[in-house]
Write an enzyme that holds these catalytic residues in place. Structure first.
Site, short mmCIF file in Angstrom:
data_model
loop_
_atom_site.label_atom_id
_atom_site.label_comp_id
_atom_site.label_asym_id
_atom_site.label_seq_id
_atom_site.Cartn_x
_atom_site.Cartn_y
_atom_site.Cartn_z
N GLU A 1 0.84 -1.09 0.11
CA GLU A 1 0.01 0.04 -0.13
C GLU A 1 0.99 1.25 -0.06
OE1 GLU A 1 -3.56 1.89 2.95
OE2 GLU A 1 -1.97 0.35 3.69
N LYS B 1 -9.29 2.71 -3.26
CA LYS B 1 -9.98 2.19 -1.97
C LYS B 1 -11.33 2.71 -1.69
CE LYS B 1 -8.47 1.47 2.81
NZ LYS B 1 -7.55 1.82 4.01
N CYS C 1 -5.51 -2.43 2.68
CA CYS C 1 -5.36 -2.39 4.01
C CYS C 1 -6.69 -3.03 4.72
CB CYS C 1 -5.30 -0.73 4.49
SG CYS C 1 -4.82 -0.68 6.01
#
Length: 553
Positions: free
Chosen positions: A309, A374, A427
């Site tokens: 990430e 995301k 994540c």
């Protein structure tokens, strides 16, 4: 039940040894009669002790101590008395709240580590993170105990009521206020792959209910009723749990139609330097060097390289030559999936730009061929909820980077070499069972990129990895996980770790990943099964509760 009840007669139904029964009755009686701060302290300590059943400790026996204590504490409350129903439920809610506060404080204290990365700026918020988050999450367990107390009885019905209450609370915790289902109680029953397989049938909703029921059954030892029945049912559930796992793990291995050679890069970048403009070139050079090194002994050249990430230390809009360097590094046919910050809007109008925490797919020509943003952002870490109000109160975004992120609109699979559809989760998106299962239906590989370096060598990265493992089992798909600093790994569809890089390790790992789907049932059926388990416990609890209220013949 009082501490002075006599032991059972020999030959009585559900009899247990008299000495053991009297000891447990005395213990339960003392816990039941606790009051005031002593009751709160007992609930707090029981909740904190239950965390030992979670990763990285995996001492699942802790559940057999904590949940019986919780049952006995709730036995000490009553719905009788003056006032409305909510007022009479307050003692049960308080016990659950203190239990939850202990559980979440002991299980999530490591969140504060993220604030110490830039301590001079964010140390003031340490109490808000370490204490404030558990304080709020504890309301869910308070709600669980209040719901259970509504259907309470003096027998096994109260164990079923507690199982339903916690399963309902954990389900709500998955989506209310953006959701945060971290360390759901069901994970305590899944410390190893052998014990993870049941989740593929009943999902986390079912596992949460079943785990609490089995953990709480020892509370029956302090009473007279349903001891044998309760333990027989708990043993049957545990045996089915273990047996199903054994059958799945020992069945003939399926033949994979495809394989994918993957290189996972774990750079272990110091977060104090991550956004430092003076070291960006060095960080990027490290990423390229780890990615371009010769294959490990006996391994073919990787088809797919995965970076963690936000591993690209600058915006591609500011450094387009970086794409050229990546294209030069990649061999023919190779692809890079990299975590990067993506900007929308003109660089000359930065105040109007939107920034996304993304993964980008870059081909061997140095071109971005796909990108996924995301969707589920971290409150206070990546964006500020209720920004206008909170900024007026002086509260700003706490961690994650030099900008506030916008949420992506949708998630889709990226087609990687071999025509394989890889579904990326950034994540903590991977901890949400429903989010993963819905989007994974038409995919073949789960890719999770993360940056757990925020939390150092604490329980946090291990807990995060455990939840990613369970997502692989639920969906019957292999998982490729790249972390800046642990735990990077490849997990097979049964939750077994094929290979991994430890926390603080810096390097690259080459793994051949067989692409095979091993889902037991569809995600929709698994969701239904989980709710059926919850409803069965609710019905059983309600029936026992009603029966208790009926006049005796």
């Amino acid at each position: 039940m009082s501490a002075g009840q006599p032991g059972l007669r020999a030959g009585a139904p559900d009899a247990v040894p008299v000495a053991d029964s009297r000891f447990l009755e005395r213990l339960a009686g003392r816990i039941i009669l606790l009051w005031g701060w002593r009751r709160a302290l007992a609930a707090f300590l029981a909740g904190a002790f239950a965390v030992l059943a979670q990763a990285p400790y995996d001492f699942f026996a802790a559940g057999f101590v904590s949940f019986p204590i919780l049952v006995w504490l709730l036995d000490g409350t009553t719905l009788d008395g003056p006032g409305g129903l909510l007022r009479r439920l307050r003692p049960a809610f308080a016990i659950g709240w203190w239990f939850g506060f202990g559980y979440f404080l002991a299980g999530l204290w490591w969140i504060g580590s993220a604030l110490l990365v830039e301590a001079d700026e964010f140390a003031w918020a340490l109490p808000l993170a370490v204490v404030g988050i558990p304080l709020v999450l504890a309301f869910f367990y308070g709600f669980a105990c209040a719901v259970a107390r509504l259907m309470w009885s003096s027998n096994i019905g109260r164990i079923a009521a507690l199982a339903f209450g916690f399963a309902l609370a954990e389900w709500l915790r998955g989506f209310l206020f953006t959701g945060f289902p971290w360390n759901a109680v069901g994970y305590a029953a899944m410390p190893v792959p052998l014990l993870m397989q049941s989740v593929s049938v009943v999902g986390m909703n079912g596992m949460n209910a079943l785990a609490v029921f089995v953990f709480a059954v020892p509370a029956l030892l302090a009473g007279r009723r349903h001891v044998r029945f309760g333990f027989a049912l708990a043993v049957l559930l545990a045996a089915a749990h273990v047996g199903f796992g054994y059958v799945r793990l020992t069945a003939p291995a399926p033949v994979a139609d495809k394989t994918l050679d993957v290189r996972i890069v774990q750079p272990s970048v110091d977060l104090a330097e991550k956004w430092d403009a003076t070291v960006r070139d060095r960080i990027f050079a490290t990423m390229l060097a780890l990615s371009s090194q010769p294959p490990q002994a006996g391994r073919p050249k990787p088809q797919l390289i995965v970076w963690p990430e936000t591993s690209v230390p600058f915006l591609f809009t500011e450094r387009p030559q970086a794409l050229t360097a990546i294209g030069d590094m990649l061999s023919d046919g190779q692809m890079l999936i990299a975590g990067a910050v993506r900007e929308e809007g003109a660089a000359s109008q930065a105040s109007d730009s939107l920034y996304y925490n993304s993964v980008v797919a870059i081909d061997d020509h140095g071109e971005i061929v796909d990108a996924v943003d995301k969707v589920h952002l971290v409150p206070f870490g990546e964006y500020l909820p209720f920004a206008g109000l909170l900024r007026r109160l002086g509260i700003e975004q706490l961690v994650a980077g030099p900008m506030t992120f916008s949420a992506g609109n949708e998630r889709h699979a990226i087609t990687v070499p071999g025509g394989i559809r890889a579904l990326p989760f950034i994540c903590y998106e991977v901890i949400f069972p429903d989010i993963v299962s819905v989007d994974a239906a038409s995919s073949e590989l789960i890719v999770n990129v993360t940056n757990d370096a925020w939390f150092g060598d604490t329980p946090g990265p291990y807990q995060h990895f455990r939840q990613a493992q369970v997502r692989a089992v639920e969906n019957g798909m292999p998982l490729v996980r790249a972390a800046n600093n642990g735990i990077s790994a490849v997990v097979d569809p049964f939750g077994r770790t094929v290979d991994a890089l430890a926390i603080d390790a810096r390097g690259a790992m080459d793994v051949r990943v067989p692409i095979v789907r091993q889902a037991v049932i569809s995600a929709g059926q698994r969701r239904i099964n989980g709710f059926v388990v919850m409803i069965l416990f609710a019905v059983a609890a309600a029936l026992f509760s009603v029966r208790r209220r009926l006049p005796a013949n």
